[in-house]
Design a protein around this motif. Structure first.
Motif, PDB file in Angstrom:
ATOM      1  N   SER A 143       0.826  -1.193   0.000  1.00  0.00           N
ATOM      2  CA  SER A 143       0.000   0.000   0.000  1.00  0.00           C
ATOM      3  C   SER A 143       0.870   1.257   0.000  1.00  0.00           C
ATOM      4  O   SER A 143       1.988   1.236   0.511  1.00  0.00           O
ATOM      5  CB  SER A 143      -0.893  -0.005   1.249  1.00  0.00           C
ATOM      6  OG  SER A 143      -1.551   1.227   1.410  1.00  0.00           O
ATOM      7  N   VAL A 144       0.307   2.342  -0.516  1.00  0.00           N
ATOM      8  CA  VAL A 144       0.996   3.626  -0.444  1.00  0.00           C
ATOM      9  C   VAL A 144       0.886   4.229   0.959  1.00  0.00           C
ATOM     10  O   VAL A 144       1.632   5.142   1.294  1.00  0.00           O
ATOM     11  CB  VAL A 144       0.460   4.631  -1.488  1.00  0.00           C
ATOM     12  CG1 VAL A 144       0.688   4.113  -2.899  1.00  0.00           C
ATOM     13  CG2 VAL A 144      -0.997   4.962  -1.251  1.00  0.00           C
ATOM     14  N   THR A 172      -6.918  -2.901   7.803  1.00  0.00           N
ATOM     15  CA  THR A 172      -5.815  -2.048   8.239  1.00  0.00           C
ATOM     16  C   THR A 172      -5.078  -1.512   7.020  1.00  0.00           C
ATOM     17  O   THR A 172      -5.024  -2.167   5.977  1.00  0.00           O
ATOM     18  CB  THR A 172      -4.807  -2.800   9.139  1.00  0.00           C
ATOM     19  OG1 THR A 172      -4.266  -3.905   8.401  1.00  0.00           O
ATOM     20  CG2 THR A 172      -5.450  -3.304  10.410  1.00  0.00           C
ATOM     21  N   GLU A 173      -4.534  -0.318   7.184  1.00  0.00           N
ATOM     22  CA  GLU A 173      -3.671   0.297   6.188  1.00  0.00           C
ATOM     23  C   GLU A 173      -2.593   1.055   6.946  1.00  0.00           C
ATOM     24  O   GLU A 173      -2.876   2.061   7.588  1.00  0.00           O
ATOM     25  CB  GLU A 173      -4.446   1.282   5.303  1.00  0.00           C
ATOM     26  CG  GLU A 173      -5.444   0.631   4.395  1.00  0.00           C
ATOM     27  CD  GLU A 173      -6.156   1.645   3.504  1.00  0.00           C
ATOM     28  OE1 GLU A 173      -6.393   1.306   2.341  1.00  0.00           O
ATOM     29  OE2 GLU A 173      -6.479   2.753   3.979  1.00  0.00           O
ATOM     30  N   ARG A 174      -1.371   0.533   6.891  1.00  0.00           N
ATOM     31  CA  ARG A 174      -0.264   1.209   7.567  1.00  0.00           C
ATOM     32  C   ARG A 174       1.048   0.558   7.164  1.00  0.00           C
ATOM     33  O   ARG A 174       1.078  -0.578   6.697  1.00  0.00           O
ATOM     34  CB  ARG A 174      -0.436   1.172   9.084  1.00  0.00           C
ATOM     35  CG  ARG A 174      -0.327  -0.222   9.688  1.00  0.00           C
ATOM     36  CD  ARG A 174      -0.355  -0.159  11.226  1.00  0.00           C
ATOM     37  NE  ARG A 174      -0.223  -1.470  11.768  1.00  0.00           N
ATOM     38  CZ  ARG A 174      -1.216  -2.310  12.046  1.00  0.00           C
ATOM     39  NH1 ARG A 174      -2.455  -1.952  11.825  1.00  0.00           N
ATOM     40  NH2 ARG A 174      -0.975  -3.504  12.535  1.00  0.00           N
ATOM     41  N   ASP A 175       2.117   1.288   7.358  1.00  0.00           N
ATOM     42  CA  ASP A 175       3.463   0.756   7.139  1.00  0.00           C
ATOM     43  C   ASP A 175       3.639   0.095   5.774  1.00  0.00           C
ATOM     44  O   ASP A 175       4.322  -0.921   5.640  1.00  0.00           O
ATOM     45  CB  ASP A 175       3.841  -0.233   8.249  1.00  0.00           C
ATOM     46  CG  ASP A 175       3.772   0.387   9.624  1.00  0.00           C
ATOM     47  OD1 ASP A 175       4.057   1.593   9.740  1.00  0.00           O
ATOM     48  OD2 ASP A 175       3.423  -0.324  10.585  1.00  0.00           O
ATOM     49  N   GLY A 176       2.977   0.631   4.765  1.00  0.00           N
ATOM     50  CA  GLY A 176       3.148   0.110   3.414  1.00  0.00           C
ATOM     51  C   GLY A 176       2.358  -1.137   3.103  1.00  0.00           C
ATOM     52  O   GLY A 176       2.613  -1.790   2.087  1.00  0.00           O
ATOM     53  N   GLU A 177       1.389  -1.486   3.955  1.00  0.00           N
ATOM     54  CA  GLU A 177       0.539  -2.653   3.713  1.00  0.00           C
ATOM     55  C   GLU A 177      -0.917  -2.302   3.933  1.00  0.00           C
ATOM     56  O   GLU A 177      -1.245  -1.461   4.766  1.00  0.00           O
ATOM     57  CB  GLU A 177       0.877  -3.803   4.673  1.00  0.00           C
ATOM     58  CG  GLU A 177       2.029  -4.618   4.266  1.00  0.00           C
ATOM     59  CD  GLU A 177       2.158  -5.888   5.104  1.00  0.00           C
ATOM     60  OE1 GLU A 177       3.064  -6.652   4.791  1.00  0.00           O
ATOM     61  OE2 GLU A 177       1.382  -6.107   6.048  1.00  0.00           O
ATOM     62  N   ALA A 178      -1.770  -2.979   3.197  1.00  0.00           N
ATOM     63  CA  ALA A 178      -3.210  -2.901   3.410  1.00  0.00           C
ATOM     64  C   ALA A 178      -3.739  -4.327   3.506  1.00  0.00           C
ATOM     65  O   ALA A 178      -3.327  -5.193   2.732  1.00  0.00           O
ATOM     66  CB  ALA A 178      -3.892  -2.167   2.260  1.00  0.00           C
ATOM     67  N   SER A 179      -4.597  -4.570   4.492  1.00  0.00           N
ATOM     68  CA  SER A 179      -5.175  -5.898   4.696  1.00  0.00           C
ATOM     69  C   SER A 179      -6.676  -5.782   4.868  1.00  0.00           C
ATOM     70  O   SER A 179      -7.166  -4.798   5.428  1.00  0.00           O
ATOM     71  CB  SER A 179      -4.595  -6.573   5.938  1.00  0.00           C
ATOM     72  OG  SER A 179      -3.237  -6.795   5.787  1.00  0.00           O
TER      73      SER A 179
END
Length: 185
Positions: A143-144, A172-179
């Motif tokens: 993720s951006v 979740t969306e944080r630290d370059g990841e989205a789940s």
């Protein structure tokens, strides 16, 4: 995916194997600590399964798994892991370019669909359609959000928007990841 991409992934998986790094069955990242959300058993699909850590983990929990990846090297390592763990008869390995969609034999319905570290928004509707009623979707992509951009990274809110017809359980969306964890009603 071009043949050079397939060769690149084959080389990457072969190098990890040659380095002696063991692959162990493991839950998908977005499901860790939430394993209670899994159905008791059924059919599962692991998209872009790599060396099979998630596919084998699901098989050890009673699921019949279809595991799809473009890399023959990764699939061979996954099949060896499944055989070593006594789960070889519970996983079908599919060598397939996901740029062409899912293999014809992977139409579902599935009680669990996992897609980890592979992002193709054109595939999102296909993954949602593959879910059985009550089925669990587990998706993690780059993720951006909290990272720099790039063509393989999801925009903010991409996963909940793409899977809006499902009931979200966790996002979740944080630290370059989205789940996203979501269930088909």
């Amino acid at each position: 995916m071009a043949s050079e991409d397939r060769e690149r992934w084959d080389a990457r998986h072969a190098a990890v194997s040659a380095a002696g790094a063991p692959t162990l069955p493991t839950p998908p990242d977005a499901l860790r600590g939430r394993e209670h959300l899994l159905p008791a058993a059924g059919r599962a699909l692991d998209v872009a399964c790599g060396r099979g850590a998630v596919a084998v983990w699901l098989a050890e929990r009673g699921f019949d798994v279809d595991a799809v990846d473009v890399s023959d090297s990764a699939l061979a390592l996954g099949a060896a892991l499944a055989a070593d763990r006594g789960a070889g008869d519970r996983v079908r390995w599919w060598a397939h370019d996901l740029d062409d969609g899912l293999p014809g034999g992977c139409a579902g319905p599935y009680d669990v669909v996992v897609c980890q570290r592979f992002r193709d928004p054109a595939l999102y509707p296909v993954l949602a359609r593959c879910l059985a009623p009550g089925g669990l979707l587990v998706v993690t992509v780059l993720s951006v959000v909290g990272d720099e951009g790039g063509r393989f990274r999801a925009a903010p809110g991409e996963l909940p928007a793409a899977f809006g017809g499902l009931t979200p359980l966790a996002h979740t969306e944080r630290d370059g990841e989205a789940s996203l964890l979501a269930r088909r009603p």
